[in-house]
Design a protein around this motif. Structure first.
Motif, PDB file in Angstrom:
ATOM      1  N   SER A  29     -82.945   9.900   6.014  1.00 50.42           N
ATOM      2  CA  SER A  29     -82.095   9.647   4.861  1.00 50.42           C
ATOM      3  C   SER A  29     -81.109   8.520   5.102  1.00 50.42           C
ATOM      4  N   SER A  30     -81.061   7.980   6.309  1.00 52.14           N
ATOM      5  CA  SER A  30     -80.161   6.863   6.574  1.00 52.14           C
ATOM      6  C   SER A  30     -80.529   5.672   5.711  1.00 52.14           C
ATOM      7  N   ASN A  31     -79.521   4.925   5.336  1.00 53.09           N
ATOM      8  CA  ASN A  31     -79.771   3.752   4.518  1.00 53.09           C
ATOM      9  C   ASN A  31     -80.371   2.633   5.359  1.00 53.09           C
ATOM     10  N   TYR A  32     -81.456   2.106   4.894  1.00 54.73           N
ATOM     11  CA  TYR A  32     -82.123   1.014   5.579  1.00 54.73           C
ATOM     12  C   TYR A  32     -82.179  -0.222   4.690  1.00 54.73           C
ATOM     13  N   ALA A  33     -81.655  -1.311   5.191  1.00 58.88           N
ATOM     14  CA  ALA A  33     -81.968  -2.593   4.569  1.00 58.88           C
ATOM     15  C   ALA A  33     -83.384  -2.954   4.993  1.00 58.88           C
ATOM     16  N   MET A  34     -84.083  -3.671   4.127  1.00 56.99           N
ATOM     17  CA  MET A  34     -85.454  -4.060   4.417  1.00 56.99           C
ATOM     18  C   MET A  34     -85.586  -5.565   4.316  1.00 56.99           C
ATOM     19  N   GLY A  35     -86.549  -6.083   5.043  1.00 55.19           N
ATOM     20  CA  GLY A  35     -86.708  -7.524   5.017  1.00 55.19           C
ATOM     21  C   GLY A  35     -88.128  -7.956   5.340  1.00 55.19           C
ATOM     22  N   TRP A  36     -88.346  -9.230   5.144  1.00 56.63           N
ATOM     23  CA  TRP A  36     -89.614  -9.868   5.489  1.00 56.63           C
ATOM     24  C   TRP A  36     -89.333 -11.038   6.438  1.00 56.63           C
ATOM     25  N   PHE A  37     -90.150 -11.104   7.471  1.00 51.54           N
ATOM     26  CA  PHE A  37     -90.131 -12.219   8.409  1.00 51.54           C
ATOM     27  C   PHE A  37     -91.525 -12.828   8.415  1.00 51.54           C
ATOM     28  N   VAL A  48     -87.332 -14.415   6.365  1.00 49.79           N
ATOM     29  CA  VAL A  48     -87.745 -14.960   5.080  1.00 49.79           C
ATOM     30  C   VAL A  48     -86.855 -14.431   3.955  1.00 49.79           C
ATOM     31  N   ALA A  49     -86.743 -13.105   3.876  1.00 51.37           N
ATOM     32  CA  ALA A  49     -85.979 -12.498   2.789  1.00 51.37           C
ATOM     33  C   ALA A  49     -85.519 -11.111   3.202  1.00 51.37           C
ATOM     34  N   GLY A  50     -84.377 -10.685   2.655  1.00 57.08           N
ATOM     35  CA  GLY A  50     -83.865  -9.358   2.940  1.00 57.08           C
ATOM     36  C   GLY A  50     -83.232  -8.747   1.708  1.00 57.08           C
ATOM     37  N   ILE A  51     -83.167  -7.416   1.698  1.00 57.30           N
ATOM     38  CA  ILE A  51     -82.627  -6.703   0.556  1.00 57.30           C
ATOM     39  C   ILE A  51     -81.846  -5.494   1.051  1.00 57.30           C
ATOM     40  N   SER A  52     -80.705  -5.257   0.433  1.00 59.23           N
ATOM     41  CA  SER A  52     -79.872  -4.124   0.820  1.00 59.23           C
ATOM     42  C   SER A  52     -80.517  -2.805   0.400  1.00 59.23           C
ATOM     43  N   TRP A  53     -79.957  -1.697   0.894  1.00 50.75           N
ATOM     44  CA  TRP A  53     -80.492  -0.380   0.577  1.00 50.75           C
ATOM     45  C   TRP A  53     -80.548  -0.152  -0.936  1.00 50.75           C
ATOM     46  N   SER A  54     -79.500  -0.521  -1.622  1.00 46.17           N
ATOM     47  CA  SER A  54     -79.444  -0.282  -3.060  1.00 46.17           C
ATOM     48  C   SER A  54     -80.297  -1.256  -3.857  1.00 46.17           C
ATOM     49  N   GLY A  55     -80.647  -2.382  -3.216  1.00 50.79           N
ATOM     50  CA  GLY A  55     -81.355  -3.424  -3.943  1.00 50.79           C
ATOM     51  C   GLY A  55     -80.418  -4.381  -4.658  1.00 50.79           C
ATOM     52  N   GLY A  56     -79.122  -4.128  -4.541  1.00 54.18           N
ATOM     53  CA  GLY A  56     -78.163  -4.942  -5.260  1.00 54.18           C
ATOM     54  C   GLY A  56     -77.890  -6.291  -4.645  1.00 54.18           C
ATOM     55  N   SER A  57     -78.242  -6.455  -3.374  1.00 56.03           N
ATOM     56  CA  SER A  57     -78.022  -7.735  -2.689  1.00 56.03           C
ATOM     57  C   SER A  57     -79.327  -8.202  -2.075  1.00 56.03           C
ATOM     58  N   THR A  58     -79.614  -9.474  -2.276  1.00 54.73           N
ATOM     59  CA  THR A  58     -80.810 -10.067  -1.702  1.00 54.73           C
ATOM     60  C   THR A  58     -80.444 -11.366  -1.003  1.00 54.73           C
ATOM     61  N   TYR A  59     -81.218 -11.715  -0.003  1.00 59.01           N
ATOM     62  CA  TYR A  59     -80.959 -12.897   0.809  1.00 59.01           C
ATOM     63  C   TYR A  59     -82.282 -13.597   1.092  1.00 59.01           C
ATOM     64  N   TYR A  60     -82.233 -14.937   1.132  1.00 60.18           N
ATOM     65  CA  TYR A  60     -83.447 -15.721   1.348  1.00 60.18           C
ATOM     66  C   TYR A  60     -83.158 -16.882   2.282  1.00 60.18           C
ATOM     67  N   PHE A 101     -78.672   0.846   8.359  1.00 56.74           N
ATOM     68  CA  PHE A 101     -77.296   0.564   7.952  1.00 56.74           C
ATOM     69  C   PHE A 101     -77.001  -0.932   7.833  1.00 56.74           C
ATOM     70  N   GLY A 102     -78.027  -1.741   7.789  1.00 56.47           N
ATOM     71  CA  GLY A 102     -77.809  -3.177   7.684  1.00 56.47           C
ATOM     72  C   GLY A 102     -77.504  -3.620   6.268  1.00 56.47           C
ATOM     73  N   SER A 103     -77.110  -4.889   6.154  1.00 54.77           N
ATOM     74  CA  SER A 103     -76.764  -5.455   4.850  1.00 54.77           C
ATOM     75  C   SER A 103     -77.963  -6.071   4.151  1.00 54.77           C
ATOM     76  N   GLY A 104     -78.961  -6.426   4.947  1.00 56.41           N
ATOM     77  CA  GLY A 104     -80.100  -7.147   4.401  1.00 56.41           C
ATOM     78  C   GLY A 104     -80.108  -8.604   4.825  1.00 56.41           C
ATOM     79  N   ARG A 105     -79.024  -9.040   5.487  1.00 59.74           N
ATOM     80  CA  ARG A 105     -78.964 -10.446   5.909  1.00 59.74           C
ATOM     81  C   ARG A 105     -79.849 -10.703   7.132  1.00 59.74           C
ATOM     82  N   PHE A 106     -80.044  -9.697   7.977  1.00 54.20           N
ATOM     83  CA  PHE A 106     -80.875  -9.857   9.182  1.00 54.20           C
ATOM     84  C   PHE A 106     -80.456 -11.106   9.942  1.00 54.20           C
TER      85      PHE A 106
END
Length: 125
Positions: A29-37, A48-60, A101-106
């Motif tokens: 149940s821990s919050n996971y940011a997800m990303g693509w490399f 390449v790209a990352g997204i926060s747990w909520s999906g509210g923040s994305t990074y490229y 628990f990451g932000s999605g910035r990786f």
């Protein structure tokens, strides 16, 4: 046991599109940011790209801004990467990544707790 399974890779002509999917299982149940490399032959693995747990923040990364879109559906435990206007420089193995628990910035590879095995994207000219 955590598993990240990518799919959707393949061969596409320059200017074409692909959508990658990453199905996650075993994450708690821990919050996971997800990303693509991605990793091109003979080169290092790059964000390449990352997204926060909520999906509210994305990074490229700059080279894909305006062409790629990352999204997630938490109810399906799935993350997507829509890739448009592909060019031969996008050819690489694409890896899904999870950051607890990451932000999605990786900001570094060390942020990654789990990796998928990758899916190959080949863009022909």
């Amino acid at each position: 046991q955590v598993q990240l399974v990518e799919s959707g890779g393949g061969l596409v002509q320059a200017g074409g599109s692909l959508r990658l999917s990453c199905a996650a299982s075993g994450l708690t149940s821990s919050n996971y940011a997800m990303g693509w490399f991605r990793q091109a032959p003979g080169k290092e693995r790059l964000f390449v790209a990352g997204i926060s747990w909520s999906g509210g923040s994305t990074y490229y990364t700059n080279s894909v801004k305006g062409r790629f879109t990352i999204s997630r559906v938490n109810a399906r435990n799935t993350v997507y990467l829509q890739m448009n206007s592909l060019n031969p420089e996008d050819t690489a193995v694409y890896y899904c990544a999870a950051d607890r628990f990451g932000s999605g910035r990786f900001t570094t590879l060390n942020r990654v707790n789990y990796w998928g095995k990758g899916t190959l994207v080949t863009v022909s000219s």
